[in-house]
Design an enzyme around this catalytic site. Structure first.
Site, short mmCIF file in Angstrom:
data_model
loop_
_atom_site.label_atom_id
_atom_site.label_comp_id
_atom_site.label_asym_id
_atom_site.label_seq_id
_atom_site.Cartn_x
_atom_site.Cartn_y
_atom_site.Cartn_z
N SER A 1 -8.62 32.22 -27.97
CA SER A 1 -8.03 31.67 -26.62
C SER A 1 -8.96 30.70 -26.04
O SER A 1 -8.44 29.85 -25.02
CB SER A 1 -7.80 32.98 -25.91
OG SER A 1 -8.98 33.97 -25.89
N TYR B 1 -27.20 40.36 -32.10
CA TYR B 1 -26.41 39.45 -32.62
C TYR B 1 -26.98 38.90 -34.02
O TYR B 1 -26.14 38.49 -35.05
CB TYR B 1 -26.42 38.32 -31.47
CG TYR B 1 -25.58 37.19 -31.65
CD1 TYR B 1 -24.12 37.37 -31.12
CD2 TYR B 1 -26.04 35.97 -31.98
CE1 TYR B 1 -23.29 36.13 -31.44
CE2 TYR B 1 -25.17 34.70 -32.02
CZ TYR B 1 -23.91 34.87 -31.95
OH TYR B 1 -23.00 33.78 -31.88
N ILE C 1 -23.40 25.61 -29.51
CA ILE C 1 -21.94 24.82 -29.35
C ILE C 1 -21.73 24.92 -27.86
O ILE C 1 -21.84 26.12 -27.34
CB ILE C 1 -21.09 25.19 -30.19
CG1 ILE C 1 -21.31 25.51 -31.58
CG2 ILE C 1 -19.64 24.45 -30.08
CD1 ILE C 1 -21.85 23.76 -32.28
P1 NDP Z 1 -16.40 32.31 -26.20
O1 NDP Z 1 -17.16 33.22 -25.58
O2 NDP Z 1 -16.29 31.18 -25.89
O3 NDP Z 1 -15.01 32.75 -27.21
C1 NDP Z 1 -14.89 34.07 -27.65
C2 NDP Z 1 -13.36 34.32 -28.17
O4 NDP Z 1 -13.52 35.65 -28.77
C3 NDP Z 1 -12.52 34.35 -26.84
O5 NDP Z 1 -11.34 33.82 -27.59
C4 NDP Z 1 -12.27 36.05 -26.79
O6 NDP Z 1 -11.07 36.28 -26.13
C5 NDP Z 1 -12.34 36.52 -28.04
N1 NDP Z 1 -12.97 37.91 -28.17
C6 NDP Z 1 -14.25 38.55 -27.82
N2 NDP Z 1 -14.22 39.71 -27.84
C7 NDP Z 1 -13.04 39.94 -28.52
C8 NDP Z 1 -12.72 41.21 -29.01
N3 NDP Z 1 -13.22 42.38 -28.97
N4 NDP Z 1 -11.29 41.10 -29.51
C9 NDP Z 1 -10.52 40.00 -29.58
N5 NDP Z 1 -10.99 38.93 -29.30
C10 NDP Z 1 -12.21 38.74 -28.89
O7 NDP Z 1 -17.25 32.08 -27.73
P2 NDP Z 1 -17.58 30.93 -28.78
O8 NDP Z 1 -16.19 29.97 -28.86
O9 NDP Z 1 -18.86 30.24 -28.18
O10 NDP Z 1 -17.87 31.43 -29.92
C11 NDP Z 1 -16.80 31.95 -31.07
C12 NDP Z 1 -17.75 32.42 -32.21
O11 NDP Z 1 -18.50 31.51 -32.70
C13 NDP Z 1 -18.41 33.48 -32.21
O12 NDP Z 1 -18.23 34.45 -33.30
C14 NDP Z 1 -19.67 33.18 -31.96
O13 NDP Z 1 -20.61 34.36 -32.14
C15 NDP Z 1 -19.86 32.18 -33.18
N6 NDP Z 1 -21.06 31.14 -32.61
C16 NDP Z 1 -20.95 30.68 -31.11
C17 NDP Z 1 -22.07 29.57 -31.04
C18 NDP Z 1 -22.12 28.98 -29.62
O14 NDP Z 1 -23.09 28.40 -29.45
N7 NDP Z 1 -21.03 29.08 -28.80
C19 NDP Z 1 -22.88 29.38 -31.90
C20 NDP Z 1 -22.83 30.19 -33.03
C21 NDP Z 1 -21.89 30.96 -33.36
P3 NDP Z 1 -10.97 36.50 -24.49
O15 NDP Z 1 -10.65 34.96 -24.18
O16 NDP Z 1 -9.64 37.16 -24.49
O17 NDP Z 1 -12.24 36.82 -23.93
#
Ligand code: NDP
Length: 248
Positions: free
Chosen positions: A15, A156, A189
């Protein structure tokens, strides 16, 4: 024909942020895309409409990735509505940061439940189906923090590091079943996750990154499309680092 035409992709946490960019990029590459989210219903609905307008099928499903029953039910529904899943992207992830000596057990457990247990559950259900079909792609979104560790992120870092060795094991076990398993390890990111960092911390990240900036969600999605597509057919068990050179 686009490179992912006739593929069915399942993305967890689609999302917002990186997941949202992956859903969009997969749709643009011609795949039908089912994705999950936890709370952001309005964003999920808008995204599904936006991607469907590109001429592919796209729908969001509400489910906690750490809840086995919910994931079983959603995946059953996706297979009924989309057909056999050919590409799995384990993207959903959270962080609960605190320096280790102050970190509570619930903070540790919450991150493990979502970032690691959720991947186990989702992957086992879908990989069984892929193994029966004799093909599939699994892409796990880890993090630079899983490669280097990071102050305040013992939970993490442990989960994201484990994802790498988990994927290497999948690659070894599932190659004979026609399944490739790889990791994308993003650097920092520009998403809601990093919007929580202080300006001083962001400046420090930029100073430590040879490219001098945060990455864009699209830049992670491009790597995922590569690992899902025909140009990576001999790539398995690898960590594709997309981090502006921050760790090499
Ligand atoms: P965001 O916080 O922007 O988005 C997280 C997403 O995961 C949302 O769609 C959220 O849904 C969903 N989510 C969280 N918890 C659950 C759950 N229990 N069940 C189902 N869906 C869930 O995160 P990012 O886009 O930044 O991160 C995405 C991935 O990339 C993660 O695994 C993160 O660890 C990894 N990552 C991110 C980095 C960064 O700098 N941003 C760097 C390295 C890795 P909802 O919208 O409904 O809450």
């Amino acid at each position: 024909m686009k490179q992912l035409t006739k593929q069915v992709c399942f993305v967890t946490g689609g999302s917002r942020g990186i997941g949202r960019a992956i859903v969009t990029a997969m749709g643009e590459a011609g795949a039908d895309v089912a994705f999950t989210y936890q709370n952001s219903s309005a964003q999920a609905l808008a995204l599904a409409e936006e991607v469907s307008a590109k001429g592919v099928k796209c729908r969001g499903y509400q489910a906690d990735v750490a809840n086995t029953e919910q994931m079983q039910e959603v995946i059953k529904q996706v297979i009924a509505e989309f057909g056999h899943i050919t590409i799995l992207v384990n993207n959903a992830g959270i962080n609960r940061d605190k320096s280790f000596l102050k970190m509570t057990k619930p903070m540790w457990d919450e991150v493990m439940r979502v970032d690691l247990d959720g991947v186990f559950t989702t992957t086992q259900i879908i990989a069984k189906d892929m193994a029966e079909a004799g093909s599939g792609r699994i892409i796990n979104i880890s993090s630079i923090v899983g490669q280097t560790g990071n102050f305040g992120q013992a939970n993490y870092a442990a989960a994201k590091g484990a994802l790498i060795s988990f994927t290497e094991t999948l690659a070894r076990e599932l190659a004979a079943k026609g399944i490739n398993a790889n990791v994308v390890a993003p650097g920092f990111i520009d998403t809601d996750m990093t919007h929580r960092l202080t300006e001083a911390a962001l400046n420090q990240v930029k100073a430590m990154t040879p490219m001098g900036r945060l990455g864009k969600p699209q830049e992670i999605a491009d790597a995922v499309v590569f690992l899902a597509g025909p140009h990576s057919s001999y790539v398995t068990g690898q960590v594709l680092a997309v981090n502006g050179g921050m760790y090499m």
